[in-house]
Enzyme design. Structure first.
Site, PDB file in Angstrom:
ATOM      1  N   LYS A   1       0.797  -1.215   0.000  1.00  0.00           N
ATOM      2  CA  LYS A   1       0.000   0.000   0.000  1.00  0.00           C
ATOM      3  C   LYS A   1       0.836   1.274   0.000  1.00  0.00           C
ATOM      4  CE  LYS A   1      -3.488  -2.174   2.990  1.00  0.00           C
ATOM      5  NZ  LYS A   1      -4.089  -2.108   4.343  1.00  0.00           N
ATOM      6  N   GLY A   2       2.019   1.217   0.605  1.00  0.00           N
ATOM      7  CA  GLY A   2       2.755   2.434   0.943  1.00  0.00           C
ATOM      8  C   GLY A   2       2.985   3.423  -0.187  1.00  0.00           C
TER       9      GLY A   2
ATOM     10  N   GLU B   1       8.359   2.793  -5.347  1.00  0.00           N
ATOM     11  CA  GLU B   1       8.239   2.466  -3.925  1.00  0.00           C
ATOM     12  C   GLU B   1       8.177   3.739  -3.090  1.00  0.00           C
ATOM     13  OE1 GLU B   1       7.594   0.573  -1.659  1.00  0.00           O
ATOM     14  OE2 GLU B   1       8.566  -1.366  -1.714  1.00  0.00           O
ATOM     15  N   ASP B   2       7.596   3.636  -1.908  1.00  0.00           N
ATOM     16  CA  ASP B   2       7.638   4.762  -0.974  1.00  0.00           C
ATOM     17  C   ASP B   2       8.942   4.776  -0.195  1.00  0.00           C
ATOM     18  OD1 ASP B   2       6.418   2.338  -0.011  1.00  0.00           O
ATOM     19  OD2 ASP B   2       6.065   3.342   1.890  1.00  0.00           O
TER      20      ASP B   2
ATOM     21  N   ASP C   1      14.074   0.022   2.954  1.00  0.00           N
ATOM     22  CA  ASP C   1      14.653  -0.071   4.297  1.00  0.00           C
ATOM     23  C   ASP C   1      15.672  -1.221   4.267  1.00  0.00           C
ATOM     24  OD1 ASP C   1      14.900  -0.767   7.082  1.00  0.00           O
ATOM     25  OD2 ASP C   1      13.070   0.301   7.515  1.00  0.00           O
TER      26      ASP C   1
ATOM     27  N   LYS D   1      16.228   4.453   3.325  1.00  0.00           N
ATOM     28  CA  LYS D   1      16.831   4.324   4.659  1.00  0.00           C
ATOM     29  C   LYS D   1      18.028   3.370   4.521  1.00  0.00           C
ATOM     30  CE  LYS D   1      13.871   4.102   8.236  1.00  0.00           C
ATOM     31  NZ  LYS D   1      13.031   3.422   9.264  1.00  0.00           N
TER      32      LYS D   1
ATOM     33  N   VAL E   1       9.320   6.558  10.108  1.00  0.00           N
ATOM     34  CA  VAL E   1       8.568   7.699   9.578  1.00  0.00           C
ATOM     35  C   VAL E   1       7.186   7.248   9.087  1.00  0.00           C
ATOM     36  CG1 VAL E   1      10.573   9.115   8.982  1.00  0.00           C
ATOM     37  CG2 VAL E   1       9.680   7.475   7.304  1.00  0.00           C
TER      38      VAL E   1
ATOM     39  N   ASP F   1       2.898   4.052   6.959  1.00  0.00           N
ATOM     40  CA  ASP F   1       1.992   3.826   8.092  1.00  0.00           C
ATOM     41  C   ASP F   1       2.659   3.339   9.358  1.00  0.00           C
ATOM     42  OD1 ASP F   1       2.613   1.211   6.967  1.00  0.00           O
ATOM     43  OD2 ASP F   1       1.064   0.455   8.321  1.00  0.00           O
TER      44      ASP F   1
ATOM     45  N   ARG G   1      -1.292   7.044   6.979  1.00  0.00           N
ATOM     46  CA  ARG G   1      -0.907   7.041   5.562  1.00  0.00           C
ATOM     47  C   ARG G   1      -1.410   8.299   4.849  1.00  0.00           C
ATOM     48  NH1 ARG G   1       0.830   1.797   4.075  1.00  0.00           N
ATOM     49  NH2 ARG G   1      -0.196   0.084   5.146  1.00  0.00           N
TER      50      ARG G   1
HETATM   51  C1  PRP Z   1       6.954  -1.085   3.492  1.00  0.00           C
HETATM   52  C2  PRP Z   1       7.279  -0.189   2.304  1.00  0.00           C
HETATM   53  C3  PRP Z   1       8.128  -1.064   1.436  1.00  0.00           C
HETATM   54  C4  PRP Z   1       8.829  -1.964   2.430  1.00  0.00           C
HETATM   55  C5  PRP Z   1      10.240  -1.514   2.626  1.00  0.00           C
HETATM   56  O1  PRP Z   1       5.869  -1.902   3.183  1.00  0.00           O
HETATM   57  O2  PRP Z   1       6.115   0.244   1.647  1.00  0.00           O
HETATM   58  O3  PRP Z   1       7.366  -1.832   0.522  1.00  0.00           O
HETATM   59  O4  PRP Z   1       8.112  -1.861   3.675  1.00  0.00           O
HETATM   60  O5  PRP Z   1      10.878  -2.273   3.608  1.00  0.00           O
HETATM   61  P1  PRP Z   1      12.093  -3.247   3.326  1.00  0.00           P
HETATM   62  O6  PRP Z   1      13.057  -2.531   2.443  1.00  0.00           O
HETATM   63  O7  PRP Z   1      12.655  -3.494   4.714  1.00  0.00           O
HETATM   64  O8  PRP Z   1      11.567  -4.508   2.726  1.00  0.00           O
HETATM   65  P2  PRP Z   1       5.068  -2.720   4.302  1.00  0.00           P
HETATM   66  O9  PRP Z   1       5.581  -4.107   4.411  1.00  0.00           O
HETATM   67  O10 PRP Z   1       5.043  -1.939   5.586  1.00  0.00           O
HETATM   68  O11 PRP Z   1       3.608  -2.758   3.651  1.00  0.00           O
HETATM   69  P3  PRP Z   1       2.719  -1.485   3.214  1.00  0.00           P
HETATM   70  O12 PRP Z   1       3.339  -0.922   1.953  1.00  0.00           O
HETATM   71  O13 PRP Z   1       1.385  -2.073   2.977  1.00  0.00           O
HETATM   72  O14 PRP Z   1       2.752  -0.489   4.341  1.00  0.00           O
END
Ligand code: PRP
Length: 173
Positions: free
Chosen positions: A40-41, A95-96, A99, A127, A149, A155, A161
């Site tokens: 979703k992000g 991507e948002d 990490d 990050k 963040v 989220d 969000r």
């Molecule tokens: C978040 C974000 C990325 C991912 C990054 O998604 O949107 O897709 O984590 O993290 P990483 O580099 O450690 O894999 P999340 O799993 O929280 O799902 P969401 O997009 O639905 O919030």
């Protein structure tokens, strides 16, 4: 739970998104892309940047998750697959945040097996300090420190969000 002051304001986000879109438009000039948002992000950043990219495009989405509260589980779950055939097409993943990089590592490997003409990655936030896998990012909005963040699509337990800016999240209990 506390939402701190904006790390990136609406104005900063808009300016940086415009700069990224200009670069992407220039790099892909004369080609058609398929922009793939990772939900979703990425929904808010995706929506903003595709409006500004000046090349023909198709769009699609993947839904992936790996986070529980503020921690990556390290396991990426897919909740929806691509509907488009990406073979011989220029894929731009949007991507948002990156990490650990594990989400994109999984997605990139899965999509490369479908033989796209090219595959690039555009992320609003990076990050980098938390990376657990080596993954090349082609377009980066901002590199951020190791703080959790929220906002602008990101989220905590599926909340915040809808904030139009990025803020540092602090948990009080
Ligand atoms: C978040 C974000 C990325 C991912 C990054 O998604 O949107 O897709 O984590 O993290 P990483 O580099 O450690 O894999 P999340 O799993 O929280 O799902 P969401 O997009 O639905 O919030």
């Amino acid at each position: 739970m506390i939402i701190g002051k904006p790390l990136f304001s609406v104005e900063q986000i808009q300016k940086r998104t415009e700069e990224m879109a200009t670069k992407i438009s220039s790099d892909y000039k004369g080609r058609e892309i398929i922009a793939v948002g990772i939900l979703k992000g990425a929904f808010m950043f995706f929506s903003d940047i595709v409006k500004l990219i000046q090349v023909p495009m198709a769009i699609d989405f993947l839904i992936a998750s790996s986070y529980v509260k503020t921690h990556s589980t390290g396991k990426v779950n897919f909740h929806a697959e691509l509907r488009e055939n990406i073979k011989d097409r220029h894929v731009l993943l949007i991507e948002d945040i990156v990490d650990t990089g594990l989400t994109l590592r999984n997605i990139k490997d899965m999509l490369l097996a479908k033989n796209p003409a090219s595959l690039k990655i555009c992320t609003f936030l990076d990050k980098k300090i938390r990376r657990q896998t080596d993954i090349h990012l082609d377009y980066i909005g901002f590199e951020i420190p190791d703080k959790f963040v929220v906002g602008y699509g990101l989220d905590y337990e599926n909340k915040f969000r809808n904030l139009p800016y990025i803020a540092i999240f602090k948990k009080t209990s």
